[in-house]
Design an enzyme around this catalytic site. Structure first.
Site, short mmCIF file in Angstrom:
data_model
loop_
_atom_site.label_atom_id
_atom_site.label_comp_id
_atom_site.label_asym_id
_atom_site.label_seq_id
_atom_site.Cartn_x
_atom_site.Cartn_y
_atom_site.Cartn_z
N LYS A 117 13.74 -136.29 58.18
CA LYS A 117 13.57 -136.13 59.73
C LYS A 117 13.14 -134.63 60.11
O LYS A 117 13.62 -133.87 59.44
CB LYS A 117 14.82 -136.39 60.54
CG LYS A 117 14.98 -136.49 61.88
CD LYS A 117 16.11 -136.95 62.81
CE LYS A 117 16.16 -136.71 64.22
NZ LYS A 117 17.26 -137.05 64.89
N SER A 148 17.26 -140.66 68.60
CA SER A 148 15.73 -139.92 68.40
C SER A 148 15.41 -139.95 66.98
O SER A 148 14.28 -139.51 66.62
CB SER A 148 16.42 -138.56 68.64
OG SER A 148 17.11 -137.95 67.72
N SER A 189 21.88 -140.92 67.72
CA SER A 189 20.42 -141.00 67.09
C SER A 189 20.59 -141.54 65.89
O SER A 189 19.35 -141.69 65.10
CB SER A 189 19.82 -139.65 67.26
OG SER A 189 19.27 -139.65 68.56
#
Ligand code: GLN
Length: 483
Positions: free
Chosen positions: A76, A151, A175
């Site tokens: 990420k 997210s 998320s």
């Protein structure tokens, strides 16, 4: 079986057996990424990945390999990676090449993993649909007109779309779990403090926690073994030994008591999602678990509480991005005020600015007691609900998200978007570990089952999830050619 459908455990065996090399594997994933339409990556680190893969192959040949040596992954883009752009999905950090590694990045490197690239995400991890990224929307591999969740949407889409065997994610209010649920993969948010936050760009420091996003619970255990651990560079990291999270995967779950919070099955939950979740709970019953109804009476306050605490913390965390030190700077500033004002106005996206403003307002003199302090008190009540619940049950189960993945562009007002987080926020407010595991489909879109455990019960959660995955095959289904 196509190699990209293999789990980490299977790939690890294949690498050791010499069925393929890490370089071949890495090239295969890079080719898939570079022809994918999912927009799951912000940066693809082709050269670095091939270099890491060759180094891993050397170790494998010499017999020095660890269990994860040579396994590729998507990272990420919120984790600092030395020498590699780390944007957090923001124009503000579009030019930021991190000069150091986050602890998680360092640990993954030490385990000889191969970073394929940096996964797309909502700007500074604020969002539930991955439509807030400066780098464009991520698409759901099961149906490219749908959101992947957020997210960590790029991470989830990468794993579900078989662009990477696993990905890292972070979970401030859902998320990891919510995109895992909407993309049909396994996601684990550990107990707050289990994984170091050092070098993980801060959104809301008292809530943020990193974890693995994988195909299976077994894989999540393998990755958590690497990610977890005390870090003296993070004062909120827990000084506790790391267990071997694979150790209890095969324990029997006979007699396990499951709590179903009645507040998680009320108005607003899609009927088909509820049916799939209940079918999964029945499956646990058939495996010998006992189901009890419980109550988390303050869960209705999770959204208002979270949407005060998180913006307050983000308004403070993001104040460092001012056009002076690093990150975006506006052209031709007239004076210092103009520099601050325009750098921040131009560098941040709409949702991030909304949250900074809410946070700054709620923290200001005269409002602090009414909002921030009040929210902290309610946060305690929410934690206390869980404390009581875990006196009665071993694990809490429920939906992750009230609906399956919705259409890209369909949710326009921010408050409706916040409602999508109703079932995930409480675990963050309380600091508890939570998981999402694939539990069925509704109109060809994945439905996730949420497991919430008591503090430090990651091993138990992984055991429960693994036992479910021995009995079901939801986690092995792939979007196939739809991507
Ligand atoms: N959707 C929530 C938010 O927008 C949670 C995001 C997250 O966990 N990073 O804040």
């Amino acid at each position: 079986m196509d190699v990209h459908n293999k789990t980490i455990a299977q790939l690890s065996q294949g690498l050791k057996a010499g069925d393929f090399s890490s370089a071949e594997l890495t090239k295969h994933y890079l080719d898939r990424i570079n022809t994918s339409e999912l927009n799951a990556f912000i940066t693809v680190t082709d050269e670095l990945a091939m270099e890491q893969a060759r180094a891993a192959d050397d170790k494998i040949i010499k017999g020095n390999a660890g269990i994860l040596t040579g396994i590729p992954y998507a990272h990420k883009d919120i984790f600092c990676t030395n020498g590699v752009k780390t944007s957090a999905g923001s124009k503000m950090l579009d030019n930021f090449i991190s000069p150091y590694d986050a602890t998680v990045s360092h640990k993954l490197n030490q385990a000889d993993l191969v970073m394929l690239g940096k996964a797309n995400m909502d700007e500074f991890a604020m969002g539930s649909s991955n439509e807030n990224s400066y780098y464009g929307d991520v698409k759901n591999p099961w149906n490219v007109s749908k959101i992947p969740g957020g997210s960590s949407g790029g991470s989830a889409a990468a794993v579900a779309g078989r662009l990477a065997p696993f990905a890292t994610g972070t979970d401030t209010g859902g998320s990891i779990r919510q995109p895992a649920s909407l993309c049909g993969i396994t996601g684990l948010k550990p107990t707050y403090g289990r994984v170091s936050r050092y070098g993980m760009i801060a959104y809301a420091s008292s809530l943020d926690q990193a974890g693995p996003m994988t195909q299976t619970a077994e894989d999540a255990a393998l990755v958590l073994n690497v990610m977890a651990g005390f870090d003296e560079k993070d004062s909120t990291s827990a000084n506790r030994d790391v267990e071997d999270y694979t150790e209890n995967l095969n324990d029997s779950i006979k007699g396990l008591t499951i709590g179903l919070p009645k507040e998680f099955f009320s108005e607003g939950l899609d009927d088909e999602v509820a049916n799939q979740v209940m079918a999964a709970v029945k499956e646990f019953e058939s495996m010998g678990a006992i189901v009890k109804e419980i109550s988390l009476p303050n869960s209705a306050y999770a959204i208002p509480t979270y949407y005060i605490v998180a913006p307050c913390e983000c308004s403070s965390n993001l104040s460092r991005l001012d056009g002076v030190r690093y990150g975006y700077r506006c052209d031709d500033p007239k004076n210092l005020d103009d520099l601050y004002l325009r750098s921040r106005s131009e560098g941040f996206g709409e949702e991030v600015k909304r949250r900074i403003m809410i946070g700054a307002y709620a923290l200001s003199a005269g409002y602090y007691d009414a909002y921030y302090l009040k929210a902290q008190k309610v946060r305690h009540l929410i934690s206390d609900d869980f404390k009581k619940a875990f006196k009665q049950v071993d694990v809490i189960m429920g939906p992750v998200s009230p609906t399956t993945a919705f259409d890209l562009g369909s949710v326009k007002d921010p408050v409706s978007m916040y409602l999508a987080d109703i079932y995930t926020l409480s675990a963050n407010l309380a600091g508890l570990p939570g998981m999402s595991i694939p539990a069925g489909f509704s109109q060809n879109l994945p439905v996730g089952l949420q497991l919430i455990g008591d503090y430090w019960s990651e091993s138990k959660l992984l055991n429960i999830a693994h036992q479910f995955q021995q009995q079901t095959d939801w986690h092995t289904q792939t979007p196939g050619d739809k991507s």
